[in-house]
Design a protein around this motif. Structure first.
Motif, PDB file in Angstrom:
ATOM      1  N   GLY A 103      14.696  50.813 -51.115  1.00 11.67           N
ATOM      2  CA  GLY A 103      13.787  52.047 -50.326  1.00 11.67           C
ATOM      3  C   GLY A 103      12.846  51.141 -49.218  1.00 11.67           C
ATOM      4  N   PHE A 104      12.162  50.063 -50.129  1.00  6.61           N
ATOM      5  CA  PHE A 104      11.313  49.440 -49.222  1.00  6.61           C
ATOM      6  C   PHE A 104      11.843  48.692 -48.029  1.00  6.61           C
ATOM      7  CE2 PHE A 104       8.262  46.041 -48.288  1.00  6.61           C
ATOM      8  CZ  PHE A 104       6.984  46.813 -48.092  1.00  6.61           C
ATOM      9  N   ALA A 105      12.872  47.847 -48.587  1.00  6.34           N
ATOM     10  CA  ALA A 105      13.482  47.027 -47.522  1.00  6.34           C
ATOM     11  C   ALA A 105      14.237  48.100 -46.332  1.00  6.34           C
ATOM     12  CB  ALA A 105      14.977  46.421 -48.306  1.00  6.34           C
ATOM     13  N   THR A 106      14.753  49.314 -46.605  1.00  4.17           N
ATOM     14  CA  THR A 106      15.252  50.085 -45.426  1.00  4.17           C
ATOM     15  C   THR A 106      14.320  50.610 -44.681  1.00  4.17           C
ATOM     16  OG1 THR A 106      17.136  50.371 -47.015  1.00  4.17           O
ATOM     17  CG2 THR A 106      16.707  52.080 -45.086  1.00  4.17           C
ATOM     18  N   HIS A 107      13.280  51.102 -45.277  1.00  4.83           N
ATOM     19  CA  HIS A 107      12.072  51.951 -44.588  1.00  4.83           C
ATOM     20  C   HIS A 107      10.998  51.238 -44.134  1.00  4.83           C
ATOM     21  CE1 HIS A 107      14.629  55.328 -45.453  1.00  4.83           C
ATOM     22  NE2 HIS A 107      14.486  55.201 -46.574  1.00  4.83           N
ATOM     23  N   TRP A 108      10.778  50.079 -44.696  1.00  2.00           N
ATOM     24  CA  TRP A 108       9.440  49.546 -44.316  1.00  2.00           C
ATOM     25  C   TRP A 108       9.831  48.011 -43.801  1.00  2.00           C
ATOM     26  CZ3 TRP A 108       6.160  45.229 -44.562  1.00  2.00           C
ATOM     27  CH2 TRP A 108       4.865  45.370 -44.268  1.00  2.00           C
ATOM     28  N   SER A 157      -1.332  39.279 -57.629  1.00  2.00           N
ATOM     29  CA  SER A 157      -0.656  40.645 -56.861  1.00  2.00           C
ATOM     30  C   SER A 157      -1.486  40.963 -55.913  1.00  2.00           C
ATOM     31  CB  SER A 157      -0.860  41.634 -58.442  1.00  2.00           C
ATOM     32  OG  SER A 157      -0.252  42.973 -57.647  1.00  2.00           O
ATOM     33  N   GLU A 158      -1.114  41.399 -54.704  1.00  2.00           N
ATOM     34  CA  GLU A 158      -1.935  41.758 -53.627  1.00  2.00           C
ATOM     35  C   GLU A 158      -1.419  43.205 -53.088  1.00  2.00           C
ATOM     36  OE1 GLU A 158      -3.263  38.005 -51.013  1.00  2.00           O
ATOM     37  OE2 GLU A 158      -1.251  37.757 -51.467  1.00  2.00           O
ATOM     38  N   ARG A 159      -2.330  44.152 -53.027  1.00  2.00           N
ATOM     39  CA  ARG A 159      -1.989  45.267 -52.715  1.00  2.00           C
ATOM     40  C   ARG A 159      -1.506  45.442 -51.198  1.00  2.00           C
ATOM     41  NH1 ARG A 159      -3.646  50.148 -55.442  1.00  2.00           N
ATOM     42  NH2 ARG A 159      -3.440  52.129 -54.392  1.00  2.00           N
ATOM     43  N   LEU A 160      -0.412  45.894 -50.896  1.00  2.00           N
ATOM     44  CA  LEU A 160       0.386  45.550 -49.539  1.00  2.00           C
ATOM     45  C   LEU A 160       0.491  47.205 -48.760  1.00  2.00           C
ATOM     46  CD1 LEU A 160       1.639  43.512 -47.735  1.00  2.00           C
ATOM     47  CD2 LEU A 160       4.062  44.455 -49.074  1.00  2.00           C
ATOM     48  N   VAL A 161       1.041  48.176 -49.428  1.00  2.00           N
ATOM     49  CA  VAL A 161       1.308  49.470 -48.820  1.00  2.00           C
ATOM     50  C   VAL A 161       0.738  50.671 -49.683  1.00  2.00           C
ATOM     51  CG1 VAL A 161       2.889  51.037 -47.631  1.00  2.00           C
ATOM     52  CG2 VAL A 161       2.987  48.566 -47.351  1.00  2.00           C
ATOM     53  N   ASP A 162      -0.370  51.170 -49.380  1.00  2.00           N
ATOM     54  CA  ASP A 162      -0.741  52.259 -49.989  1.00  2.00           C
ATOM     55  C   ASP A 162      -1.103  53.883 -49.155  1.00  2.00           C
ATOM     56  OD1 ASP A 162      -2.865  51.369 -48.856  1.00  2.00           O
ATOM     57  OD2 ASP A 162      -4.045  51.374 -50.766  1.00  2.00           O
ATOM     58  N   ASP A 163      -0.513  53.941 -48.128  1.00  2.00           N
ATOM     59  CA  ASP A 163      -0.655  55.058 -47.374  1.00  2.00           C
ATOM     60  C   ASP A 163      -0.179  56.596 -48.032  1.00  2.00           C
ATOM     61  OD1 ASP A 163       2.012  54.998 -45.238  1.00  2.00           O
ATOM     62  OD2 ASP A 163       1.993  54.239 -47.017  1.00  2.00           O
ATOM     63  N   MET A 239       7.171  61.598 -48.456  1.00  2.00           N
ATOM     64  CA  MET A 239       7.413  60.419 -47.948  1.00  2.00           C
ATOM     65  C   MET A 239       6.275  59.656 -47.491  1.00  2.00           C
ATOM     66  SD  MET A 239      11.061  60.257 -48.305  1.00  2.00           S
ATOM     67  CE  MET A 239      11.096  58.390 -47.368  1.00  2.00           C
ATOM     68  N   ARG A 240       6.221  58.431 -47.550  1.00  2.00           N
ATOM     69  CA  ARG A 240       5.099  57.578 -47.112  1.00  2.00           C
ATOM     70  C   ARG A 240       5.101  57.573 -45.384  1.00  2.00           C
ATOM     71  NH1 ARG A 240       2.130  54.875 -50.752  1.00  2.00           N
ATOM     72  NH2 ARG A 240       3.244  54.607 -52.955  1.00  2.00           N
ATOM     73  N   ARG A 241       4.028  57.804 -44.858  1.00  2.00           N
ATOM     74  CA  ARG A 241       3.867  57.852 -43.512  1.00  2.00           C
ATOM     75  C   ARG A 241       4.495  56.517 -42.740  1.00  2.00           C
ATOM     76  NH1 ARG A 241       0.826  62.003 -41.477  1.00  2.00           N
ATOM     77  NH2 ARG A 241      -0.895  63.048 -42.863  1.00  2.00           N
ATOM     78  N   SER A 242       3.949  55.452 -43.445  1.00  2.00           N
ATOM     79  CA  SER A 242       4.469  54.000 -42.938  1.00  2.00           C
ATOM     80  C   SER A 242       6.017  53.981 -43.021  1.00  2.00           C
ATOM     81  CB  SER A 242       3.660  53.045 -43.583  1.00  2.00           C
ATOM     82  OG  SER A 242       4.150  52.951 -44.779  1.00  2.00           O
ATOM     83  N   PHE A 243       6.610  54.316 -43.903  1.00  2.00           N
ATOM     84  CA  PHE A 243       8.218  54.339 -43.787  1.00  2.00           C
ATOM     85  C   PHE A 243       8.918  55.026 -42.773  1.00  2.00           C
ATOM     86  CE2 PHE A 243       9.104  53.283 -48.504  1.00  2.00           C
ATOM     87  CZ  PHE A 243       8.030  52.130 -48.582  1.00  2.00           C
ATOM     88  N   LEU A 244       8.199  55.864 -42.176  1.00  2.00           N
ATOM     89  CA  LEU A 244       8.978  56.888 -41.096  1.00  2.00           C
ATOM     90  C   LEU A 244       8.252  56.860 -39.871  1.00  2.00           C
ATOM     91  CD1 LEU A 244       9.772  59.862 -43.654  1.00  2.00           C
ATOM     92  CD2 LEU A 244      11.422  57.817 -42.920  1.00  2.00           C
ATOM     93  N   GLU A 245       7.328  55.672 -39.606  1.00  2.00           N
ATOM     94  CA  GLU A 245       6.500  55.903 -38.443  1.00  2.00           C
ATOM     95  C   GLU A 245       7.301  56.158 -37.431  1.00  2.00           C
ATOM     96  OE1 GLU A 245       5.453  51.214 -38.010  1.00  2.00           O
ATOM     97  OE2 GLU A 245       4.257  52.697 -38.832  1.00  2.00           O
ATOM     98  N   SER A 290      -0.429  40.953 -42.582  1.00  2.00           N
ATOM     99  CA  SER A 290      -0.809  41.261 -41.409  1.00  2.00           C
ATOM    100  C   SER A 290       0.098  42.483 -40.868  1.00  2.00           C
ATOM    101  CB  SER A 290      -0.568  40.170 -40.420  1.00  2.00           C
ATOM    102  OG  SER A 290      -0.606  40.453 -39.059  1.00  2.00           O
ATOM    103  N   GLU A 291       1.313  42.695 -41.264  1.00  2.00           N
ATOM    104  CA  GLU A 291       1.890  43.757 -40.780  1.00  2.00           C
ATOM    105  C   GLU A 291       1.340  45.073 -41.642  1.00  2.00           C
ATOM    106  OE1 GLU A 291       4.593  44.685 -38.731  1.00  2.00           O
ATOM    107  OE2 GLU A 291       4.318  42.896 -37.810  1.00  2.00           O
ATOM    108  N   ALA A 292       1.186  44.803 -43.012  1.00  2.00           N
ATOM    109  CA  ALA A 292       0.573  45.910 -43.666  1.00  2.00           C
ATOM    110  C   ALA A 292      -0.835  46.625 -43.091  1.00  2.00           C
ATOM    111  CB  ALA A 292       0.561  45.615 -45.139  1.00  2.00           C
ATOM    112  N   LYS A 293      -1.607  45.477 -42.826  1.00  2.00           N
ATOM    113  CA  LYS A 293      -2.938  45.823 -42.288  1.00  2.00           C
ATOM    114  C   LYS A 293      -2.713  46.748 -40.857  1.00  2.00           C
ATOM    115  CE  LYS A 293      -7.302  43.964 -40.926  1.00  2.00           C
ATOM    116  NZ  LYS A 293      -8.138  42.701 -40.996  1.00  2.00           N
TER     117      LYS A 293
END
Length: 294
Positions: A103-108, A157-163, A239-245, A290-293
Motif C-alpha cells: 500500500g505504501f509503495a503504490t500510493h505514496w 527509526s524516523e517518523r515519515l508519514v503521519d497525516d 485513507m491517508r490524505r497524502s496517499f491520494l493527494e 524531504s518528500e515527507a516534509k
C-alpha cells in the motif's frame, strides 16, 4: 552424495547456443571459436547420454530433451546474471534495497519516485513490497518503511508519514451525500475496513455520528484491497490524505467530510546505524524525509 555437475563451460556453451540457435553467435558472445563451442556441446551430450540438438545443413534445432534442459538452464543462468548485477551494483555503492508495504509503495512512494530518479539517475532503487519483518544484513535490506509506533530495538527509526485519515469515496457517492453531509448519512453506505478496523469507530466518535454501525462492512487484509473496493464504488474508506493527494486534486476521488483522524500509528523509516555509510542510501534517506516534509 551430491551428483556431480557437468562442465560449467559446456553448460554456458549450450545455453548460449540454444538461445541463439547458432554456434557462431554463441561463440561470438563467449569469445571462443565455433569449433570450441561445438566440441563443448558434444562433450556435454556425451556426458548426459542424450542429443540436445538436431543438426541440419546450416541450421540447428533443439531436440525435445534439449528444449526441456534449456528451459531450466535459461532460468538458472538468468538468476546468476541478476545476482551478479545486484552484487556488483551494491559494491559500486549505487544500488539500494527498500522494503515497505504494498500500500505504501503504490500510493505514496511510486507516484514520487520519478523525482528521485531524475536527480539521481545513477542510483538503482529496488523495492520489496512485503509486510514481513526482514533481517537487514541477512536479507540484503538497506532501508525499511514500517507502520507502527516506531522504536525498533537496535535500529534507527524516523517518523515519515503521519497525516490524517479521512473518509474518501468516488464522486458519485459524494454527490449523493450532498454539499454539506452529516456523518450520520454514512449509515446508508458500506464502510470499507482494512486490518485496522477500529479506525472507523474512532472517526465516527470524533465526528459525533450516532446512527452508524462502525463494525459494518467488509475487511481487507491490506490498504490496497480497501482502496480498490472504494475506487470501484463499493463504499467509503478511511485513507491517508497524502496517499491520494493526486486523485483528490484531480477530482477522481472526494473527501466529503473535512474532519481527519489523527493516530499514534505512523509510517517510520527504519534502518541499522551503519546503513548511511553508503552514499546511495544516505541520498535516498534525505530524499524520503524531504518528500515527507513537503
Amino acid at each position: 552424495m551430491v551428483d556431480p555437475l557437468p562442465s560449467l563451460s559446456a553448460l554456458r556453451a549450450f545455453e548460449a547456443t540454444a538461445r541463439h540457435l547458432s554456434m557462431t553467435q554463441a561463440a561470438h558472445e563467449l569469445h571462443v571459436t565455433p569449433g570450441a563451442v561445438s566440441l563443448q556441446i558434444r562433450d556435454l551430450e556425451a556426458s548426459l547420454g542424450v542429443s540436445l540438438f538436431e543438426r541440419r545443413t546450416r541450421q540447428i534445432l533443439l531436440t525435445a530433451e534439449g528444449m526441456d534442459y534449456f528451459a531450466t538452464l535459461r532460468t538458472a543462468f538468468q538468476l546468476v546474471r541478476e545476482a551478479t548485477a545486484s552484487l556488483t551494483a551494491r559494491r559500486r555503492g549505487n544500488a539500494l534495497t527498500l522494503t515497505c508495504t504494498a500500500g505504501f509503495a503504490t500510493h505514496w512512494l511510486l507516484p514520487r519516485l520519478q523525482r528521485f530518479e531524475d536527480t539521481h539517475p545513477d542510483i538503482d532503487v529496488r523495492i520489496s513490497a512485503s509486510h514481513r519483518m526482514f533481517d537487514f544484513e541477512r536479507d540484503g535490506i538497506d532501508l525499511a518503511i514500517r507502520h507502527g509506533l516506531g522504536g525498533y530495538e537496535g535500529l534507527i527509526s524516523e517518523r515519515l508519514v503521519d497525516d490524517e485519515l479521512v473518509p474518501v469515496c468516488i464522486p458519485a457517492i459524494a454527490a449523493a451525500l450532498g454539499a454539506d453531509p452529516s456523518p450520520d448519512q454514512l449509515a446508508g453506505y458500506q464502510l470499507i475496513h482494512d486490518v485496522y478496523r477500529r479506525d472507523w469507530q474512532l472517526w465516527l466518535a470524533a465526528a459525533g455520528a450516532t446512527k452508524v454501525d462502525a463494525s459494518r462492512g467488509p475487511i481487507f487484509s491490506d490498504g490496497n484491497g480497501a482502496f480498490e473496493a472504494m475506487k470501484s464504488g463499493f463504499g467509503v474508506a478511511l485513507m491517508r490524505r497524502s496517499f491520494l493527494e493526486k486523485e483528490l486534486a484531480e477530482g477522481r476521488l472526494v473527501a466529503p467530510f473535512p474532519l481527519g483522524l489523527t493516530s499514534k500509528l505512523a509510517y517510520h523509516l527504519v534502518y541499522p546505524g551503519t546503513a548511511l555509510e553508503r552514499p546511495a542510501v544516505a541520498a535516498f534517506r534525505r530524499w524520503l524525509l524531504s518528500e515527507a516534509k513537503a
